[in-house]
Design a protein around this motif. Structure first.
Motif, mmCIF file in Angstrom:
data_model
loop_
_atom_site.group_PDB
_atom_site.id
_atom_site.type_symbol
_atom_site.label_atom_id
_atom_site.label_comp_id
_atom_site.label_asym_id
_atom_site.label_seq_id
_atom_site.Cartn_x
_atom_site.Cartn_y
_atom_site.Cartn_z
ATOM 1 N N PRO A 3 29.644 44.810 25.535
ATOM 2 C CA PRO A 3 30.512 43.821 26.173
ATOM 3 C C PRO A 3 29.863 42.435 26.127
ATOM 4 C CG PRO A 3 29.436 45.178 27.826
ATOM 5 C CD PRO A 3 29.083 45.753 26.487
ATOM 6 N N THR A 4 30.703 41.423 26.178
ATOM 7 C CA THR A 4 30.198 40.053 26.193
ATOM 8 C C THR A 4 30.494 39.425 27.544
ATOM 9 O OG1 THR A 4 32.250 39.171 25.305
ATOM 10 C CG2 THR A 4 30.545 39.729 23.707
ATOM 11 N N ALA A 5 29.752 38.382 27.851
ATOM 12 C CA ALA A 5 29.993 37.588 29.044
ATOM 13 C C ALA A 5 30.673 36.298 28.604
ATOM 14 C CB ALA A 5 28.681 37.286 29.755
ATOM 15 N N THR A 6 31.582 35.806 29.418
ATOM 16 C CA THR A 6 32.279 34.564 29.091
ATOM 17 C C THR A 6 31.794 33.461 30.018
ATOM 18 O OG1 THR A 6 34.198 35.824 28.368
ATOM 19 C CG2 THR A 6 34.536 33.488 28.808
ATOM 20 N N VAL A 7 31.313 32.388 29.412
ATOM 21 C CA VAL A 7 30.774 31.248 30.150
ATOM 22 C C VAL A 7 31.667 30.035 29.913
ATOM 23 C CG1 VAL A 7 28.810 29.682 30.396
ATOM 24 C CG2 VAL A 7 28.412 32.133 30.006
ATOM 25 N N LEU A 8 32.206 29.490 30.988
ATOM 26 C CA LEU A 8 32.996 28.272 30.914
ATOM 27 C C LEU A 8 32.040 27.085 30.989
ATOM 28 C CD1 LEU A 8 36.271 27.411 32.664
ATOM 29 C CD2 LEU A 8 34.335 25.882 32.944
ATOM 30 N N VAL A 9 32.166 26.148 30.059
ATOM 31 C CA VAL A 9 31.343 24.944 30.051
ATOM 32 C C VAL A 9 32.266 23.747 30.218
ATOM 33 C CG1 VAL A 9 29.675 23.555 28.770
ATOM 34 C CG2 VAL A 9 29.671 26.045 28.501
ATOM 35 N N GLU A 52 43.383 32.184 34.594
ATOM 36 C CA GLU A 52 43.640 33.241 33.609
ATOM 37 C C GLU A 52 42.655 34.390 33.751
ATOM 38 O OE1 GLU A 52 43.603 31.189 29.856
ATOM 39 O OE2 GLU A 52 45.585 30.315 30.192
ATOM 40 N N GLY A 53 41.486 34.120 34.335
ATOM 41 C CA GLY A 53 40.493 35.165 34.584
ATOM 42 C C GLY A 53 39.580 35.404 33.401
ATOM 43 N N GLY A 54 38.606 36.297 33.613
ATOM 44 C CA GLY A 54 37.688 36.674 32.556
ATOM 45 C C GLY A 54 36.472 35.778 32.417
ATOM 46 N N ILE A 55 36.310 34.790 33.297
ATOM 47 C CA ILE A 55 35.140 33.910 33.254
ATOM 48 C C ILE A 55 34.056 34.530 34.126
ATOM 49 C CG2 ILE A 55 34.236 31.597 33.753
ATOM 50 C CD1 ILE A 55 36.369 31.612 31.507
ATOM 51 N N ASP A 56 32.852 34.687 33.555
ATOM 52 C CA ASP A 56 31.745 35.299 34.297
ATOM 53 C C ASP A 56 30.858 34.277 34.995
ATOM 54 O OD1 ASP A 56 32.144 38.174 33.595
ATOM 55 O OD2 ASP A 56 31.937 37.366 31.568
ATOM 56 N N VAL A 57 30.664 33.126 34.380
ATOM 57 C CA VAL A 57 29.838 32.053 34.940
ATOM 58 C C VAL A 57 30.415 30.718 34.483
ATOM 59 C CG1 VAL A 57 27.539 30.963 34.937
ATOM 60 C CG2 VAL A 57 27.711 33.448 34.936
ATOM 61 N N CYS A 58 30.325 29.703 35.348
ATOM 62 C CA CYS A 58 30.733 28.347 34.988
ATOM 63 C C CYS A 58 29.496 27.455 34.918
ATOM 64 C CB CYS A 58 31.671 27.760 36.043
ATOM 65 S SG CYS A 58 33.228 28.629 36.232
ATOM 66 N N GLU A 79 39.418 27.135 46.042
ATOM 67 C CA GLU A 79 40.758 27.478 45.553
ATOM 68 C C GLU A 79 40.845 28.733 44.699
ATOM 69 O OE1 GLU A 79 42.366 24.058 43.568
ATOM 70 O OE2 GLU A 79 42.233 22.802 45.360
ATOM 71 N N ILE A 80 39.758 29.158 44.077
ATOM 72 C CA ILE A 80 39.815 30.290 43.146
ATOM 73 C C ILE A 80 39.312 31.546 43.833
ATOM 74 C CG2 ILE A 80 39.012 31.227 40.926
ATOM 75 C CD1 ILE A 80 40.877 28.784 40.630
ATOM 76 N N PHE A 81 40.171 32.546 43.946
ATOM 77 C CA PHE A 81 39.769 33.814 44.544
ATOM 78 C C PHE A 81 38.695 34.444 43.679
ATOM 79 C CE2 PHE A 81 40.182 38.449 44.798
ATOM 80 C CZ PHE A 81 39.869 38.618 46.147
ATOM 81 N N ASP A 82 37.626 34.916 44.296
ATOM 82 C CA ASP A 82 36.531 35.573 43.593
ATOM 83 C C ASP A 82 35.975 34.662 42.494
ATOM 84 O OD1 ASP A 82 34.743 37.627 43.325
ATOM 85 O OD2 ASP A 82 36.008 38.793 41.972
ATOM 86 N N CYS A 83 35.707 33.421 42.870
ATOM 87 C CA CYS A 83 35.213 32.408 41.934
ATOM 88 C C CYS A 83 33.885 32.854 41.316
ATOM 89 C CB CYS A 83 35.017 31.091 42.676
ATOM 90 S SG CYS A 83 34.553 29.728 41.604
ATOM 91 N N PRO A 84 33.743 32.702 40.004
ATOM 92 C CA PRO A 84 32.477 33.073 39.376
ATOM 93 C C PRO A 84 31.338 32.160 39.841
ATOM 94 C CG PRO A 84 33.978 32.118 37.765
ATOM 95 C CD PRO A 84 34.725 32.202 39.048
ATOM 96 N N PRO A 85 30.091 32.605 39.656
ATOM 97 C CA PRO A 85 28.963 31.747 40.012
ATOM 98 C C PRO A 85 28.953 30.477 39.161
ATOM 99 C CG PRO A 85 28.190 33.856 39.093
ATOM 100 C CD PRO A 85 29.676 33.898 39.145
#
Length: 133
Positions: A3-9, A52-58, A79-85
């Motif tokens: 599996p991969t992790a998704t990082v929002l930059v 949209e979901g699927g983000i593991d870290v920002c 504002e985001i339920f279960d916001c990623p770290p």
């Protein structure tokens, strides 16, 4: 297949987004999954990606304009339920208190130091892995 992790930059500066990607690389540490990046240049794009979901870290640029990463962090934590770290890039060491105010889980100085950024990102990915287990 691993599996991969998704990082929002998030940064309004394409160079900063590229620095984050290059510093962390495809795998910030041997004990975390490979990373895929989602790049956002605006606050609406960040909010859409998180909804949209699927983000593991920002990773948020504290120096971004017009919406700075610290304010964005505080907003998504509210504002985001279960916001990623969140890992914040801060422009000055004195801004560490603002990172705390924004409720970011980690902060590293900007310009990007590849070792510090990779270590901090890997720590948040490990933390997220344990939370999911």
């Amino acid at each position: 297949m691993q599996p991969t992790a998704t990082v929002l930059v998030y940064s309004d500066d394409a160079n900063t987004r590229e620095q984050v990607r290059l510093a962390a690389g495809r795998r910030p540490a041997a004990d975390v999954p490979p990373v895929e990046y989602v790049e956002c240049a605006t606050l609406p794009a960040v909010l859409t990606a998180l909804e949209e979901g699927g983000i593991d870290v920002c990773v948020l640029d504290g120096e971004a304009t017009p919406a700075g990463g610290m304010g964005v962090c505080r907003q998504i934590k509210d504002e985001i339920f279960d916001c990623p770290p969140v890992l914040l890039l801060i422009g000055r060491p004195q801004d560490a208190w603002l990172a705390t105010w924004s409720r970011a889980e980690a902060a590293v100085p900007h310009p990007v130091d590849p070792v510090l950024l990779a270590d901090a990102l890997a720590g948040l990915l490990r933390r997220d892995e344990h939370a999911a287990a």
